[in-house]
Design a protein around this motif. Structure first.
Motif, PDB file in Angstrom:
ATOM      1  N   GLU A  51       0.826  -1.213   0.000  1.00 14.15           N
ATOM      2  CA  GLU A  51       0.000   0.000   0.000  1.00 14.15           C
ATOM      3  C   GLU A  51       0.860   1.262   0.000  1.00 14.15           C
ATOM      4  O   GLU A  51       0.570   2.214  -0.715  1.00 14.15           O
ATOM      5  N   ARG A  52       1.904   1.253   0.811  1.00 12.54           N
ATOM      6  CA  ARG A  52       2.799   2.411   0.883  1.00 12.54           C
ATOM      7  C   ARG A  52       3.502   2.641  -0.468  1.00 12.54           C
ATOM      8  O   ARG A  52       3.609   3.765  -0.942  1.00 12.54           O
ATOM      9  N   ALA A  53       3.956   1.559  -1.080  1.00 16.45           N
ATOM     10  CA  ALA A  53       4.642   1.676  -2.371  1.00 16.45           C
ATOM     11  C   ALA A  53       3.705   2.206  -3.446  1.00 16.45           C
ATOM     12  O   ALA A  53       4.107   3.037  -4.273  1.00 16.45           O
ATOM     13  N   LEU A  54       2.450   1.747  -3.452  1.00 18.44           N
ATOM     14  CA  LEU A  54       1.471   2.267  -4.420  1.00 18.44           C
ATOM     15  C   LEU A  54       1.238   3.756  -4.211  1.00 18.44           C
ATOM     16  O   LEU A  54       1.190   4.532  -5.170  1.00 18.44           O
ATOM     17  N   ALA A  55       1.097   4.160  -2.954  1.00 19.87           N
ATOM     18  CA  ALA A  55       0.879   5.580  -2.656  1.00 19.87           C
ATOM     19  C   ALA A  55       2.080   6.412  -3.078  1.00 19.87           C
ATOM     20  O   ALA A  55       1.934   7.470  -3.699  1.00 19.87           O
ATOM     21  N   ASP A  56       3.285   5.934  -2.774  1.00 23.01           N
ATOM     22  CA  ASP A  56       4.506   6.670  -3.133  1.00 23.01           C
ATOM     23  C   ASP A  56       4.666   6.818  -4.637  1.00 23.01           C
ATOM     24  O   ASP A  56       5.223   7.800  -5.117  1.00 23.01           O
ATOM     25  N   ALA A  57       4.169   5.832  -5.385  1.00 23.73           N
ATOM     26  CA  ALA A  57       4.272   5.880  -6.844  1.00 23.73           C
ATOM     27  C   ALA A  57       3.110   6.645  -7.474  1.00 23.73           C
ATOM     28  O   ALA A  57       3.061   6.806  -8.698  1.00 23.73           O
ATOM     29  N   GLY A  58       2.175   7.130  -6.649  1.00 27.88           N
ATOM     30  CA  GLY A  58       1.028   7.856  -7.177  1.00 27.88           C
ATOM     31  C   GLY A  58       0.024   6.938  -7.852  1.00 27.88           C
ATOM     32  O   GLY A  58      -0.750   7.380  -8.704  1.00 27.88           O
ATOM     33  N   LEU A  59       0.014   5.663  -7.477  1.00 33.34           N
ATOM     34  CA  LEU A  59      -0.859   4.684  -8.124  1.00 33.34           C
ATOM     35  C   LEU A  59      -2.000   4.212  -7.229  1.00 33.34           C
ATOM     36  O   LEU A  59      -2.826   3.417  -7.660  1.00 33.34           O
ATOM     37  N   GLN A  60      -2.061   4.686  -6.004  1.00 31.57           N
ATOM     38  CA  GLN A  60      -3.131   4.272  -5.099  1.00 31.57           C
ATOM     39  C   GLN A  60      -4.460   4.767  -5.656  1.00 31.57           C
ATOM     40  O   GLN A  60      -4.617   5.933  -5.982  1.00 31.57           O
TER      41      GLN A  60
END
Length: 77
Positions: A51-60
């Protein structure tokens, strides 16, 4: 087939997703008869990392874009 060039954050999101996927698969591949198996458990840290990685990549919240990147980076994955 063209391959995608991912940003570091996109690559991190894909890798975190793949770790999550492998963890879930391992949890469901338990040994023994079905009636003796415990329910699969995914460690919260693995899910939080994805979840954190998706948010950091702007993909959440943009699953369509994420899965497009995933498919172009690791076809059949």
């Amino acid at each position: 087939m063209p391959t995608a060039v991912l940003t570091d954050r996109e690559r991190t999101a894909v890798q975190a997703y793949m770790r999550l996927l492998h963890t879930v698969r391992a949890a469901f591949d338990g040994d023994g008869p079905p009636e003796t198996r415990r329910p699969p458990v995914v460690p919260p840290a693995v899910l939080a990392e994805a979840e954190r990685a998706l948010a950091d990549a702007g993909l959440q919240g943009n699953e369509e874009e994420f899965f497009r990147l995933l498919q172009s980076w690791c076809p059949g994955g």
